[in-house]
Design an enzyme around this catalytic site. Structure first.
Site, PDB file in Angstrom:
ATOM      1  N   GLY A  55       2.504  -6.943   0.471  1.00 52.93           N
ATOM      2  CA  GLY A  55       1.243  -6.557   1.110  1.00 52.93           C
ATOM      3  C   GLY A  55       1.299  -5.276   1.934  1.00 52.93           C
ATOM      4  CD1 TRP A  57       2.082   0.422  -0.746  1.00 58.98           C
ATOM      5  CD2 TRP A  57       0.865   0.786  -2.592  1.00 58.98           C
ATOM      6  NE1 TRP A  57       2.735   1.358  -1.518  1.00 58.98           N
ATOM      7  CE2 TRP A  57       2.026   1.596  -2.652  1.00 58.98           C
ATOM      8  CE3 TRP A  57      -0.052   0.828  -3.640  1.00 58.98           C
ATOM      9  CZ2 TRP A  57       2.273   2.463  -3.731  1.00 58.98           C
ATOM     10  CZ3 TRP A  57       0.204   1.691  -4.712  1.00 58.98           C
ATOM     11  CH2 TRP A  57       1.354   2.503  -4.747  1.00 58.98           C
ATOM     12  CG  ASP A  75       2.480  -9.398  -6.733  1.00 57.21           C
ATOM     13  OD1 ASP A  75       2.690  -8.203  -6.440  1.00 57.21           O
ATOM     14  OD2 ASP A  75       3.358 -10.115  -7.291  1.00 57.21           O
ATOM     15  CG  ASP A  91       0.633 -11.502 -15.888  1.00 56.59           C
ATOM     16  OD1 ASP A  91       0.355 -10.282 -15.853  1.00 56.59           O
ATOM     17  OD2 ASP A  91       1.551 -11.980 -16.586  1.00 56.59           O
ATOM     18  CG  ASP A 115       4.269   0.043  -5.376  1.00 54.30           C
ATOM     19  OD1 ASP A 115       4.863   0.932  -6.009  1.00 54.30           O
ATOM     20  OD2 ASP A 115       4.680  -0.410  -4.285  1.00 54.30           O
ATOM     21  CE  LYS A 155       6.796   0.824  -8.614  1.00 50.72           C
ATOM     22  NZ  LYS A 155       7.424   0.035  -7.548  1.00 50.72           N
TER      23      LYS A 155
END
Ligand SMILES: C[S@@+](CC[C@H](N)C(=O)[O-])C[C@H]1O[C@@H](n2cnc3c(N)ncnc32)[C@H](O)[C@@H]1O
Length: 207
Positions: A55, A57, A75, A91, A115, A155
């Site tokens: 958490g 971000w 997540d 997911d 990320d 990312k």
């Protein structure tokens, strides 16, 4: 001084700083540095964070969008509650999860950030390919949900598929840049891609 020694020092520095300032992860500083440079988070925005646990971000995004903004995170792992943030466990590869995110944001998103990291196998090309797969999932979600002019941050573990992914982003965003924030330079292949101006693509930019 060896590179490894520098990397360790940097990791320790941001780890301690996160603890002191009550951020959940070192990653918070990566997002702060990216946003300070590219100005992608604004007050009042709706932000979706893909791969958001634990958490770090989410905390930075919530601070920066302020009370009129909205921050939603997803997540595979559960995320402990955070004030001003909504989260789901799931997911992103699952359509029902993506639908749930759409409902939570009323279908209007200003920034999609990811990320997400694959489980590291140790094989460089395998990890790169899995990372690109996650980047593509994030991009597909962004293309589906972003408001005109919206932004994306993702990312990526760099490798030979990176170029094609970035070229694809450039078809949809006005400005696409690679960036390695100081807080992330510990990991050799990790890079962040910042894409601004959804739906306002122009030709002839460099990455
Ligand atoms: C580096 S961590 C994110 C750190 C986070 N940005 C922070 O600041 O705390 C990467 C996360 O991506 C998540 N992830 C990987 N694949 C995913 C998927 N298919 N769907 C949702 N989350 C995923 C992992 O569970 C992991 O928690």
């Amino acid at each position: 001084m060896s590179n490894n020694w520098m990397q360790e020092r940097r990791r320790d520095y941001y780890y301690r700083k996160a603890k002191q300032l009550d951020y959940r992860s070192r990653a918070s500083f990566k997002l702060m540095q990216i946003d300070d440079r590219f100005n992608i988070i604004h007050p009042g925005m709706t932000v979706v964070d893909l791969g958001a646990a634990p958490g770090g971000w989410l905390q930075v995004a919530a601070e920066r969008v302020g009370p009129k903004g909205k921050v939603v995170g997803v997540d595979l792992q559960p995320i402990a509650p955070l004030e001003g943030v909504q989260t789901i466990k799931g997911d992103i590869k699952n359509e029902a999860v993506r639908e749930e995110l759409l409902t939570m944001t009323n279908g209007r998103v200003d920034l999609v950030m990811s990320d997400m990291s694959p489980n590291i196998s140790g094989s460089y090309s395998m990890d790169h390919a899995r990372s690109i797969e996650l980047c593509e999932m994030a991009m597909a979600f962004a293309l589906r949900t972003l408001s005109p002019g919206g932004n994306m941050l993702v990312k990526m573990f760099e490798g030979d598929l990176s170029r094609d992914f970035i070229d694809e982003l450039k078809k949809h965003f006005a400005n696409v840049k690679r960036y390695s924030p100081e807080a992330s330079r510990s990991s050799s292949s990790e890079i962040y891609v910042v894409a601004k101006g959804f739906g306002k693509s122009k030709k002839g930019q460099d990455g």
